[in-house]
Design an enzyme around this catalytic site. Structure first.
Site, mmCIF file in Angstrom:
data_model
loop_
_atom_site.group_PDB
_atom_site.id
_atom_site.type_symbol
_atom_site.label_atom_id
_atom_site.label_comp_id
_atom_site.label_asym_id
_atom_site.label_seq_id
_atom_site.Cartn_x
_atom_site.Cartn_y
_atom_site.Cartn_z
ATOM 1 N N TYR A 4 12.964 -22.388 10.650
ATOM 2 C CA TYR A 4 12.605 -22.603 9.238
ATOM 3 C C TYR A 4 11.272 -23.334 9.135
ATOM 4 C CZ TYR A 4 13.328 -23.508 4.269
ATOM 5 O OH TYR A 4 13.208 -23.530 2.906
ATOM 6 N N PHE A 22 -8.290 -5.641 -8.870
ATOM 7 C CA PHE A 22 -7.126 -4.805 -8.579
ATOM 8 C C PHE A 22 -6.051 -5.035 -9.651
ATOM 9 C CE2 PHE A 22 -3.147 -3.987 -6.146
ATOM 10 C CZ PHE A 22 -3.348 -2.641 -5.944
ATOM 11 N N ASP A 23 -5.182 -4.034 -9.879
ATOM 12 C CA ASP A 23 -4.172 -4.102 -10.958
ATOM 13 C C ASP A 23 -3.329 -5.389 -10.930
ATOM 14 O OD1 ASP A 23 -4.656 -1.673 -9.674
ATOM 15 O OD2 ASP A 23 -2.906 -0.688 -10.521
ATOM 16 N N ASP A 47 -10.522 -11.295 -2.610
ATOM 17 C CA ASP A 47 -9.309 -10.500 -2.514
ATOM 18 C C ASP A 47 -9.552 -9.604 -1.300
ATOM 19 O OD1 ASP A 47 -7.273 -8.674 -2.715
ATOM 20 O OD2 ASP A 47 -7.584 -8.214 -4.833
ATOM 21 N N ALA A 92 -7.718 -7.622 1.009
ATOM 22 C CA ALA A 92 -6.821 -6.601 1.577
ATOM 23 C C ALA A 92 -7.509 -5.723 2.630
ATOM 24 C CB ALA A 92 -6.247 -5.747 0.461
ATOM 25 N N LYS A 133 -2.332 -3.923 4.274
ATOM 26 C CA LYS A 133 -3.516 -3.090 4.464
ATOM 27 C C LYS A 133 -4.120 -3.424 5.833
ATOM 28 C CE LYS A 133 -2.778 -2.569 -0.065
ATOM 29 N NZ LYS A 133 -2.920 -3.635 -1.025
ATOM 30 N N HIS A 161 3.253 4.627 -15.165
ATOM 31 C CA HIS A 161 3.046 5.658 -14.141
ATOM 32 C C HIS A 161 4.173 5.734 -13.110
ATOM 33 C CE1 HIS A 161 1.231 1.977 -12.662
ATOM 34 N NE2 HIS A 161 1.340 2.428 -11.433
#
Ligand code: PLP
Length: 458
Positions: free
Chosen positions: A73, A125-126, A216, A218, A259, A450
């Site tokens: 842990y 990004f979304d 960001d 990724a 990614k 979507h």
């Protein structure tokens, strides 16, 4: 003389069989799925290009690391291995694991943002935009003008326009801008890279106004590859050197390990400032888990530490991005209209040019995705009017500038024979493109439609 061909710097040790259906069977499957590709069972898909997120193949080194994961842990050896890698490779002394990229955004933006703040960047990004808007703050796109043009060539279409950025900061006031976010590569803009010069320039603007700069990250390794290939002065540098230099200009980073971490799930936050790290630990414990696992198992952290090392090797990146170019060039030779230059993780087909007789409100990119599946069993994803959703206030359809079908290529998964199959599939659709008809929505959710919308043929 012809230049040397590329080949994958690995061989295949384990395979996963794929099922082939007949064209009639696929027609039935997509009808049953009500023309939404998200509703298909993966076993009914031959080549799955829905996303490159979490779909990569791990190496034997990663699988062995997995077996040696430490599930303690607190103070897990696997956490310490990941922390060491993030420090050595990316230069962040503080690291918090999270269960995926959006969770990292949730934690960091909880510490940074308040209502009515502004967050400038290059086409967020979304999920990033979602986390900003959920806090009643505003995401401001300061991309260069070329970013929105389907076929305008620019080697670094992910760049921020620094004049737009600075003018904006001055206009709303520094106090309203708690962070600037640079997405490397820019997913929303089509997997387009940001140059080192632009990173330096954005960083200089941020320093001038004392605003932290967050990456960001990724697809940070793919971004470094493009810098090596396209920017003067970087040809002789290793990917790892370029990566280190890129992050030298960042105060914080969020990562979707699905990614360029080449693992199936995971994320993390990298930080340089101890006070901000302390603030983030509170949110991490609340939302994710204790600071030495944050929603990840020990074995997943162990595999991620190895994945980050492998993703920053030139030979791997060269094979990956060359495969995407291979697909792009073959499609281009077949006359199929594409977003250019090709991105680092995907090829985007220009559905507006492909199906000019279908208006945006009959979803040409969705039609193209459905027809490609029927012809060849390839599953891609719509990045167009369906994804753009309705205006939250007027409920009108928001028609975006570009209507695209994204073919995202998983890492180390498919061969060039698969790429040829994708080309063949799109050629079949291309040959009878004039006879393809539009779609109408039967059901849609109030937001993020979507994923679950259903359609019928007009
Ligand atoms: C995928 C992605 C995210 C979100 O990461 P998840 O792991 O899917 O939560 C954030 N930013 C960019 C640029 C991404 O591509």
């Amino acid at each position: 003389m012809k230049s040397m061909p590329y080949a994958e710097p690995w061989r295949i040790k384990m395979i996963e069989p794929l099922k082939t259906l007949s064209r009639d069977e696929r027609m039935q499957k997509i009808e049953n799925a009500e023309y939404n590709l998200f509703n298909l069972k993966s076993e009914d898909v031959f080549i799955d290009l829905l996303t490159d997120s979490g779909t990569g193949a791990m190496s034997d080194r990663q699988w062995s690391a997995l077996m040696q994961g430490d599930e303690s842990y607190a103070g897990s050896r696997s956490f310490l291995a990941l922390k060491e890698t993030v420090k050595n490779l990316l230069g962040f002394p503080f690291m918090l694991p999270t269960h995926q990229g959006r969770a990292a955004e949730n934690v960091l933006l909880s510490a940074l943002l308040k209502e009515d703040d502004y967050v400038p960047g290059n086409a967020h990004f979304d999920t990033t935009k979602g986390h900003i808007e959920f806090r009643k703050a505003h995401a401001i796109d300061c991309s260069i003008d070329e970013a929105g043009e389907v076929r305008a060539y620019h080697p670094f279409k992910g760049n921020i326009d620094c004049k737009k950025l600075e003018d904006f900061i001055v206009k709303v006031g520094v106090n309203k801008v708690p962070v600037v976010i640079l997405t490397v590569t820019c997913n929303t803009g089509g997997g387009q890279p940001v140059s080192m010069q632009n990173i330096k320039d954005v960083s200089a603007v941020c320093k001038k106004y004392n605003i932290p700069l967050m990456f960001d990250s990724a697809r940070f390794a793919e971004n470094a590859y493009f810098i090596k290939q396209r920017e003067d002065g970087y040809q002789d540098k290793t990917i790892k050197e370029i990566v280190k230099e890129m992050f030298n200009y960042a105060d914080a980073m969020t990562m979707s390990s699905k990614k360029d971490g080449i693992v199936n799930i995971g994320g993390f936050i990298g930080l340089k400032d101890e006070n901000l790290y302390r603030e983030c630990t509170v949110f991490n414990i609340m939302f994710e888990g204790f600071i030495t696992y944050g929603g990840m198992s020990g074995r997943d952290m162990a595999a991620l530490a190895v994945g980050l090392d492998e993703a920053t090797e030139f030979d791997y990146l060269h094979a990956r991005i060359s495969q995407i170019e291979y697909l792009g060039n073959k499609l281009k030779e077949a006359g199929i209209p594409l977003l250019e230059p090709f991105g680092g993780h995907a090829i985007y087909v220009d559905a507006k040019d492909f199906l000019p007789h279908i208006p945006p409100t009959q979803y040409p990119a969705q039609v193209l995705g459905v027809e490609l599946y029927i012809e060849s069993g390839v599953r891609a994803v719509e990045i167009g009017t369906v994804l753009a959703d309705r205006d939250p206030v007027t409920r009108e359809e928001r028609v975006p500038k570009m209507e695209l079908l994204r073919l995202a290529i998983p890492r180390r998964v498919y061969t060039n024979n698969h790429m040829d199959m994708i080309v063949w599939g799109l050629q079949q659709v291309w040959e009878n493109r004039k006879s393809r008809t539009g779609l109408r929505i039967k059901y849609e959710a109030p937001i993020m439609r979507h994923f679950t919308a259903t359609f019928e043929k007009i």
